[in-house]
Design a protein around this motif. Structure first.
Motif, PDB file in Angstrom:
ATOM      1  N   ASP A 292       0.823  -1.214   0.000  1.00 29.08           N
ATOM      2  CA  ASP A 292       0.000   0.000   0.000  1.00 29.08           C
ATOM      3  C   ASP A 292       0.857   1.263   0.000  1.00 29.08           C
ATOM      4  OD1 ASP A 292      -2.481   1.302  -0.037  1.00 29.08           O
ATOM      5  OD2 ASP A 292      -2.543   1.494   2.133  1.00 29.08           O
ATOM      6  N   GLY A 293       1.991   1.215  -0.671  1.00 26.10           N
ATOM      7  CA  GLY A 293       2.856   2.383  -0.794  1.00 26.10           C
ATOM      8  C   GLY A 293       3.643   2.748   0.439  1.00 26.10           C
ATOM      9  N   LYS A 294       3.579   1.928   1.499  1.00 25.96           N
ATOM     10  CA  LYS A 294       4.268   2.256   2.746  1.00 25.96           C
ATOM     11  C   LYS A 294       5.755   1.883   2.733  1.00 25.96           C
ATOM     12  CE  LYS A 294       0.107   1.712   5.596  1.00 25.96           C
ATOM     13  NZ  LYS A 294      -0.528   0.954   6.715  1.00 25.96           N
ATOM     14  N   PHE A 295       6.140   1.035   1.786  1.00 28.55           N
ATOM     15  CA  PHE A 295       7.526   0.555   1.762  1.00 28.55           C
ATOM     16  C   PHE A 295       8.151   0.759   0.381  1.00 28.55           C
ATOM     17  CE2 PHE A 295       5.755  -1.662   5.368  1.00 28.55           C
ATOM     18  CZ  PHE A 295       6.807  -1.764   6.271  1.00 28.55           C
ATOM     19  N   ASN A 296       7.857   1.887  -0.272  1.00 27.12           N
ATOM     20  CA  ASN A 296       8.420   2.127  -1.600  1.00 27.12           C
ATOM     21  C   ASN A 296       9.939   2.247  -1.579  1.00 27.12           C
ATOM     22  OD1 ASN A 296       5.883   2.043  -2.687  1.00 27.12           O
ATOM     23  ND2 ASN A 296       5.683   4.247  -3.004  1.00 27.12           N
ATOM     24  N   ASP A 297      10.499   2.635  -0.430  1.00 22.78           N
ATOM     25  CA  ASP A 297      11.958   2.710  -0.306  1.00 22.78           C
ATOM     26  C   ASP A 297      12.604   1.329  -0.407  1.00 22.78           C
ATOM     27  OD1 ASP A 297      11.841   5.434   0.004  1.00 22.78           O
ATOM     28  OD2 ASP A 297      11.944   5.397   2.188  1.00 22.78           O
ATOM     29  N   ALA A 298      11.793   0.274  -0.262  1.00 26.73           N
ATOM     30  CA  ALA A 298      12.321  -1.088  -0.324  1.00 26.73           C
ATOM     31  C   ALA A 298      12.365  -1.642  -1.749  1.00 26.73           C
ATOM     32  CB  ALA A 298      11.470  -2.009   0.552  1.00 26.73           C
ATOM     33  N   ILE A 299      11.840  -0.902  -2.731  1.00 32.84           N
ATOM     34  CA  ILE A 299      11.785  -1.415  -4.107  1.00 32.84           C
ATOM     35  C   ILE A 299      13.173  -1.737  -4.664  1.00 32.84           C
ATOM     36  CG2 ILE A 299      11.170  -0.830  -6.497  1.00 32.84           C
ATOM     37  CD1 ILE A 299       8.773   0.714  -5.357  1.00 32.84           C
ATOM     38  N   PRO A 300      14.170  -0.837  -4.547  1.00 31.71           N
ATOM     39  CA  PRO A 300      15.516  -1.188  -5.052  1.00 31.71           C
ATOM     40  C   PRO A 300      16.110  -2.405  -4.332  1.00 31.71           C
ATOM     41  CG  PRO A 300      15.338   1.171  -4.662  1.00 31.71           C
ATOM     42  CD  PRO A 300      14.137   0.548  -4.044  1.00 31.71           C
ATOM     43  N   ILE A 301      15.835  -2.535  -3.040  1.00 31.80           N
ATOM     44  CA  ILE A 301      16.312  -3.710  -2.293  1.00 31.80           C
ATOM     45  C   ILE A 301      15.683  -4.974  -2.871  1.00 31.80           C
ATOM     46  CG2 ILE A 301      16.393  -4.831  -0.030  1.00 31.80           C
ATOM     47  CD1 ILE A 301      18.054  -2.334  -0.101  1.00 31.80           C
ATOM     48  N   PHE A 302      14.386  -4.891  -3.163  1.00 28.59           N
ATOM     49  CA  PHE A 302      13.668  -6.042  -3.711  1.00 28.59           C
ATOM     50  C   PHE A 302      14.241  -6.459  -5.060  1.00 28.59           C
ATOM     51  CE2 PHE A 302       9.650  -7.831  -5.684  1.00 28.59           C
ATOM     52  CZ  PHE A 302       9.688  -9.010  -4.955  1.00 28.59           C
ATOM     53  N   MET A 303      14.628  -5.496  -5.886  1.00 29.91           N
ATOM     54  CA  MET A 303      15.194  -5.812  -7.203  1.00 29.91           C
ATOM     55  C   MET A 303      16.516  -6.563  -7.076  1.00 29.91           C
ATOM     56  SD  MET A 303      14.334  -2.256  -9.234  1.00 29.91           S
ATOM     57  CE  MET A 303      14.868  -2.886 -10.830  1.00 29.91           C
ATOM     58  N   ILE A 304      17.250  -6.291  -6.008  1.00 27.91           N
ATOM     59  CA  ILE A 304      18.529  -6.986  -5.792  1.00 27.91           C
ATOM     60  C   ILE A 304      18.302  -8.389  -5.233  1.00 27.91           C
ATOM     61  CG2 ILE A 304      20.727  -6.945  -4.551  1.00 27.91           C
ATOM     62  CD1 ILE A 304      20.390  -3.844  -4.429  1.00 27.91           C
ATOM     63  N   VAL A 305      17.553  -8.469  -4.129  1.00 27.16           N
ATOM     64  CA  VAL A 305      17.398  -9.763  -3.452  1.00 27.16           C
ATOM     65  C   VAL A 305      16.469 -10.708  -4.210  1.00 27.16           C
ATOM     66  CG1 VAL A 305      17.892  -8.801  -1.177  1.00 27.16           C
ATOM     67  CG2 VAL A 305      15.520  -8.901  -1.973  1.00 27.16           C
ATOM     68  N   ALA A 306      15.769 -10.214  -5.236  1.00 30.38           N
ATOM     69  CA  ALA A 306      14.914 -11.089  -6.039  1.00 30.38           C
ATOM     70  C   ALA A 306      15.697 -12.247  -6.632  1.00 30.38           C
ATOM     71  CB  ALA A 306      14.241 -10.281  -7.154  1.00 30.38           C
ATOM     72  N   TRP A 307      16.983 -12.021  -6.924  1.00 33.91           N
ATOM     73  CA  TRP A 307      17.801 -13.070  -7.558  1.00 33.91           C
ATOM     74  C   TRP A 307      18.209 -14.165  -6.581  1.00 33.91           C
ATOM     75  CZ3 TRP A 307      17.408 -13.068 -12.508  1.00 33.91           C
ATOM     76  CH2 TRP A 307      17.099 -11.868 -13.163  1.00 33.91           C
ATOM     77  N   LEU A 308      17.908 -13.966  -5.305  1.00 36.35           N
ATOM     78  CA  LEU A 308      18.171 -15.021  -4.324  1.00 36.35           C
ATOM     79  C   LEU A 308      17.372 -16.271  -4.649  1.00 36.35           C
ATOM     80  CD1 LEU A 308      19.374 -15.978  -1.604  1.00 36.35           C
ATOM     81  CD2 LEU A 308      17.405 -14.926  -0.473  1.00 36.35           C
TER      82      LEU A 308
END
Length: 472
Positions: free
Chosen positions: A315-331
């Protein structure tokens, strides 16, 4: 090996695990949205802390029970009795250690209070896990799967009550504790007529020694998955911990996939590891092909749709986590590819080599996290996870090629890579639509492409189609 029982175990494990993980995923998202970055940082800190300590309550004797019980069921009462005794004693020691060290760690009062209650909960769950290992040893995985699904269901029910009532983060820990107590009682009632555990103290030390390779590996493996959060909890603010955890745990939800596929196969892989290496290699290569397809496709889809997914889920509360998600997605991709390789070492009597790799990876993760954190902040922790996971994959591959057999994995990947790129392109073109729609259409493209390019996946597709249509 009773193939019908194996199929029953695999089916039950698959269905219950998927349902349980789906419920846990939805619940995790609801809790994250409800708490927000700061409170979710407290929540993640407490669970990473107790999760680290409770790992030392398992010295590998449970997994040793699975290995030896699969070969000779007559040893199970002795192994099971010693396992329950040792696990109980170690849980008490681990809980006391949690209480002692939470003060010098510098955690706030909320985190400390959560540790008190979550610590008891994870102790109950640790003992329950040994009972699930017993069911695995006697090839009744469908029973352990049912109890684990019930556990997830109870946790979800009680947690939703907490959320609806508008209670605080500490109250969520009561929901978990109450659920684990109920399941422990039910497991006791289910087991009391099936087996009579027998303690055999003279053989306990030998069992612990033989189980240590499994236990140390388990400690290293699970430390690896949560150590980043623990390190961050000691070095950055709770808000930053919450942002990192929101992205990282979203990927960790999916890490059950490789263990789901291999759990039901462990007994037969142990047997093939002793009797038929050629067939063992054939089975593992097929498992690797399927797991790598799932992992690579999943990681690529999460990478492309990271922004829309995070905005929608949180719900837009963790948009700062988007770049982190793009990195750890490859885990997910790396874990899926390395897990089956690690199972080769485990099921051919080389568990210590797997443990060594996992230990070195944990050391590498720790050094990289501390080294990159001052320069890159929480992004450094994300990159550290991926680099360490790459190390695990290539270390496993090297050891298998050198010491076991010439496994052929690269030939399994071209169809998966081409199909994944087609899927990624489709998702990118549809990125303006709802992420579920974009992901669904892209997933269909992937399935069609890989079925066209690879005969093994065509067979899988035909099999699934027949099951869905009733064989018509």
């Amino acid at each position: 090996m009773d193939t019908r029982l194996l199929a029953k175990n695999a089916t039950a494990l698959g269905i219950s695990s998927i349902l349980a993980k789906s419920i846990a995923a939805v619940l995790g998202i609801l809790v994250t949205r409800y708490l927000g970055p700061e409170s979710y940082g407290d929540y993640s800190t407490a669970y990473a802390y107790v999760g680290t300590f409770i790992l030392f309550a398992e010295l590998g004797i449970s997994q040793l029970m699975v290995q030896e019980g699969a070969k000779d069921p007559a040893v199970l009462p002795r192994y099971f009795g010693n396992t329950l005794l040792l696990k109980t004693l170690l849980c008490v020691l681990c809980y006391l250690a949690m209480l002692v060290f939470m003060f010098p760690a510098g955690y706030n009062e909320t985190v400390r209070l959560m540790i008190v209650f979550v610590g008891v909960a994870v102790c109950f769950n640790a003992i329950n896990q040994s009972i699930y290992n017993y069911y695995q040893a006697v090839q009744k995985i469908y029973l352990s799967a049912s109890f684990q699904f019930l556990t997830t269901l109870l946790i979800a029910l009680f947690t939703i009550i907490v959320l609806v009532a508008g209670l605080g983060v500490v109250s969520i820990t009561f929901a978990h504790l109450f659920s684990y107590i109920i399941i422990t009682i039910l497991l006791y009632l289910a087991l009391r007529k099936e087996i009579k555990p027998r303690t055999d103290l003279p053989h306990l030390a030998g069992m612990v020694w033989n189980g240590l390779p499994f236990g140390v590996h388990r400690i290293f493996y699970y430390l690896f998955t949560q150590f980043s959060i623990l390190i961050l909890s000691l070095t950055v603010s709770n808000v930053e911990v919450g942002i990192f955890s929101a992205a990282y745990k979203l990927v960790l939800i999916l890490i059950f996939i490789p263990s789901l596929m291999t759990s039901a196969l462990y007994p037969i892989l142990y047997q093939l590891g002793d009797t038929d290496r050629s067939q063992h290699q054939h089975v593992i290569e097929k498992v690797f092909k399927v797991l790598s397809a799932v992992g690579i496709a999943g990681s690529m889809l999460m990478f492309v749709l990271a922004g829309p997914l995070m905005e929608w889920l949180y719900d837009g509360k963790f948009n700062d986590a988007i770049p982190i998600f793009m990195i750890v997605a490859w885990l997910l991709a790396l874990e899926c590819m390395s897990f089956s390789l690690g199972d080769i070492l485990t099921t051919t009597g080389r568990q210590m080599q797997r443990t060594l790799v996992q230990g070195l990876a944990l050391l590498l993760l720790t050094v990289l996290t501390y080294a990159l954190n001052p320069v890159m902040g929480i992004y450094g922790a994300a990159y550290a996870v991926i680099i360490a996971e790459i190390f695990i994959f290539f270390a496993y591959y090297y050891m298998i090629r050198k010491n076991v057999y010439k496994i052929r994995i690269w030939r399994q990947l071209p169809g998966t890579l081409i199909s994944s790129l087609l899927m990624a392109g489709t998702a990118w073109l549809l990125i303006g639509f709802h992420p579920l729609l974009s992901a669904s259409v892209a997933g269909v493209v992937f399935c069609l492409a890989i079925a066209i390019l690879d005969k093994d996946f065509r067979r899988i597709g035909v099999y699934i189609l027949k099951r869905v249509t009733g064989g018509r």
